[in-house]
Write a protein that holds these residues in place. Structure first.
Motif, short mmCIF file in Angstrom:
data_model
loop_
_atom_site.label_atom_id
_atom_site.label_comp_id
_atom_site.label_asym_id
_atom_site.label_seq_id
_atom_site.Cartn_x
_atom_site.Cartn_y
_atom_site.Cartn_z
N PRO A 101 17.31 68.15 48.97
CA PRO A 101 16.92 67.26 49.95
C PRO A 101 17.72 67.69 51.23
O PRO A 101 17.16 67.50 52.49
N ALA A 102 18.87 68.00 51.30
CA ALA A 102 19.49 68.18 52.57
C ALA A 102 18.94 69.48 53.44
O ALA A 102 18.93 69.53 54.42
N ARG A 103 18.48 70.23 52.60
CA ARG A 103 17.97 71.52 53.00
C ARG A 103 16.47 71.44 53.61
O ARG A 103 15.92 71.78 54.59
N TYR A 104 15.68 70.54 53.04
CA TYR A 104 14.15 70.18 53.30
C TYR A 104 13.76 68.96 53.79
O TYR A 104 12.75 68.95 54.18
N ALA A 105 14.57 67.99 53.92
CA ALA A 105 14.27 66.68 54.20
C ALA A 105 13.95 66.81 55.50
O ALA A 105 13.32 65.37 56.09
N HIS A 106 14.32 67.65 56.39
CA HIS A 106 14.08 67.32 57.95
C HIS A 106 12.50 67.30 57.95
O HIS A 106 12.27 66.92 59.33
N THR A 107 11.76 67.69 57.31
CA THR A 107 10.27 67.50 57.64
C THR A 107 9.92 66.11 57.51
O THR A 107 8.69 65.77 57.76
N LEU A 108 10.56 65.15 57.05
CA LEU A 108 9.99 63.66 56.54
C LEU A 108 10.04 63.06 58.33
O LEU A 108 11.03 63.21 58.93
N LYS A 109 8.79 62.46 58.45
CA LYS A 109 8.77 61.93 59.57
C LYS A 109 8.92 60.34 59.25
O LYS A 109 8.37 59.49 58.71
N VAL A 110 10.09 59.76 60.41
CA VAL A 110 10.60 58.49 59.95
C VAL A 110 10.01 57.38 60.79
O VAL A 110 10.39 56.18 60.89
N ARG A 111 9.19 57.86 61.90
CA ARG A 111 8.87 57.25 62.94
C ARG A 111 7.13 57.53 63.21
O ARG A 111 7.11 58.57 63.25
N PRO A 112 6.03 56.74 63.13
CA PRO A 112 6.23 55.53 62.65
C PRO A 112 6.39 55.18 61.38
O PRO A 112 5.97 56.06 60.51
N TRP A 113 6.75 53.92 60.83
CA TRP A 113 6.93 53.71 59.51
C TRP A 113 6.79 52.17 59.11
O TRP A 113 7.27 51.53 59.90
N THR A 114 6.10 51.97 58.33
CA THR A 114 5.79 50.52 58.00
C THR A 114 6.25 50.32 56.29
O THR A 114 6.14 51.31 55.44
N VAL A 115 6.46 49.10 56.00
CA VAL A 115 6.44 48.64 54.49
C VAL A 115 5.68 47.50 54.35
O VAL A 115 5.84 46.39 55.05
N ALA A 116 4.64 47.85 53.55
CA ALA A 116 3.73 46.79 53.10
C ALA A 116 4.26 45.75 52.03
O ALA A 116 4.74 46.30 51.04
N VAL A 117 4.29 44.46 52.31
CA VAL A 117 4.79 43.41 51.21
C VAL A 117 3.60 42.67 50.97
O VAL A 117 3.02 42.01 51.90
N GLU A 118 3.25 42.72 49.58
CA GLU A 118 2.03 42.24 49.09
C GLU A 118 2.04 41.85 47.68
O GLU A 118 3.02 41.62 47.36
#
Ligand code: MTE
Length: 319
Positions: free
Chosen positions: A90-107
């Motif tokens: 995770p420390a090596r590869y998680a830099h590819t995660l895009k954290v914006r934009p980001w939403t959480v749907a509550v349903e």
């Protein structure tokens, strides 16, 4: 999680390179969210390097009085199978995660279903620093100063109906950003669940940061759940959906190996994993392999606060 893996020397995180216009826009957003970004630094002719964004927090009465595991270990010894199954993946590869934009749907079974933007979540309630124990089902543990607020703050705003008995949360599974999702180690997306009273317990934390900063990607940026009296796998990372349901959800680990991973997964030193004892744990930290193991506590040390949730239940049956 089916194997206990060897520890590898940690790699420094690749620093985030942010173009100035993105950086400035982010500063504005963070200012609106009451967040103070750390100063940028860099030299002329080089891309600006941005230190992680600082969060303004207040101390919490729920913190344990133990010394936190060093930041380096918290951010380099991780389980986040969407980025690989080795502890340093995770420390090596998680830099590819895009954290914006980001939403959480509550349903689901709520009167006011909503989609929350991550910047809205950052200012929904006062951010607290909560030092919690984390006990992984594999037998290691850490003490982490998380930043967030009780999940109940979000739950009350969506007004669950009388049919809502459980919540199910789903985490991101995007093969374009997450190299581990192409492996079939789990049935993606990663799904976890809690009974509604567990989700509403004040200890259950909607987590947006650690060590006073926004969550590092390998720890589940930009938003995760932390349930400190349960084994770590109940604390889903990078969540995108919270669904209120009537029936008990089937979590990814239960679906994969039902005999080994139950719905409740409360930390319990008296109920062994079918393949190993849960009586002791190895605290992670510098030189931890030489460090002595210590006894695991019932409900990970949170028995006074949570034991009543399970009054009358056979915890060997409901493991
Ligand atoms: N969430 C997702 N989406 N994917 C995972 O593989 N691993 C879990 C949990 N949440 C996992 C996850 C496990 S097994 C543990 S022990 C904790 O995250 C580890 O959290 P940490 O790396 O921040 O200590």
């Amino acid at each position: 999680m089916t194997l206990i893996r060897r520890v590898q020397p940690s790699e420094p995180l690749p620093s985030e390179i942010t173009p100035p216009e993105v950086f400035n826009r982010r500063r504005q957003l963070l200012a609106m969210a009451g967040v103070t970004p750390a100063l940028a630094w860099g030299t002329a002719g080089h891309a600006q390097r941005v230190l992680p964004d600082k969060l303004q927090t207040q101390p919490s009465r729920f913190s344990v009085g133990e010394t936190p595991t060093p930041y380096k270990d918290v951010t380099s010894y991780n389980n986040f199978y969407e980025f690989g199954t080795d502890k340093d993946d995770p420390a090596r590869y998680a830099h590819t995660l895009k954290v914006r934009p980001w939403t959480v749907a509550v349903e689901g079974e709520v009167r006011k279903p909503r989609v929350f933007d991550i910047d809205e979540l950052l200012r929904l309630s006062a951010l607290e620093e909560r030092v919690y124990r984390l006990r992984c089902v594999e037998g290691w543990s850490m003490v982490i100063p998380w930043v967030g607020y009780s999940l109940s703050e979000l739950i009350r705003r969506v007004e669950p109906t009388g049919n809502a008995k459980f919540i199910e949360f789903t985490t991101l599974a995007d093969p374009a950003q997450m190299p581990g999702v192409s492996s079939r180690v789990l049935d993606w997306p990663y799904v976890e669940g809690l009974r509604l009273d567990e989700a509403n317990h004040p200890l259950t934390l909607l987590t947006l940061g650690l060590y006073g900063e926004v969550l590092p990607k390998q720890n589940g940026a930009p938003v995760r759940i932390v349930v400190p009296w349960k084994y770590g796998f109940k604390s889903g990372k990078s969540i995108v959906k919270i669904r209120f349901v009537e029936k008990q959800p089937i979590s990814s680990w239960t679906r994969a190996i039902p005999r080994e991973y139950g719905f409740y997964s409360n930390v319990n030193p008296q109920v062994n994993h079918p393949r190993w004892s849960q009586a002791t744990e190895r605290p992670i930290g510098s030189g931890s392999f030489l460090q002595r193991k210590r006894p695991t506590l019932m409900f990970n040390g949170y028995a006074d606060q949570v034991a009543s949730l399970y009054a009358g239940m056979d915890l060997r049956k409901f493991f």
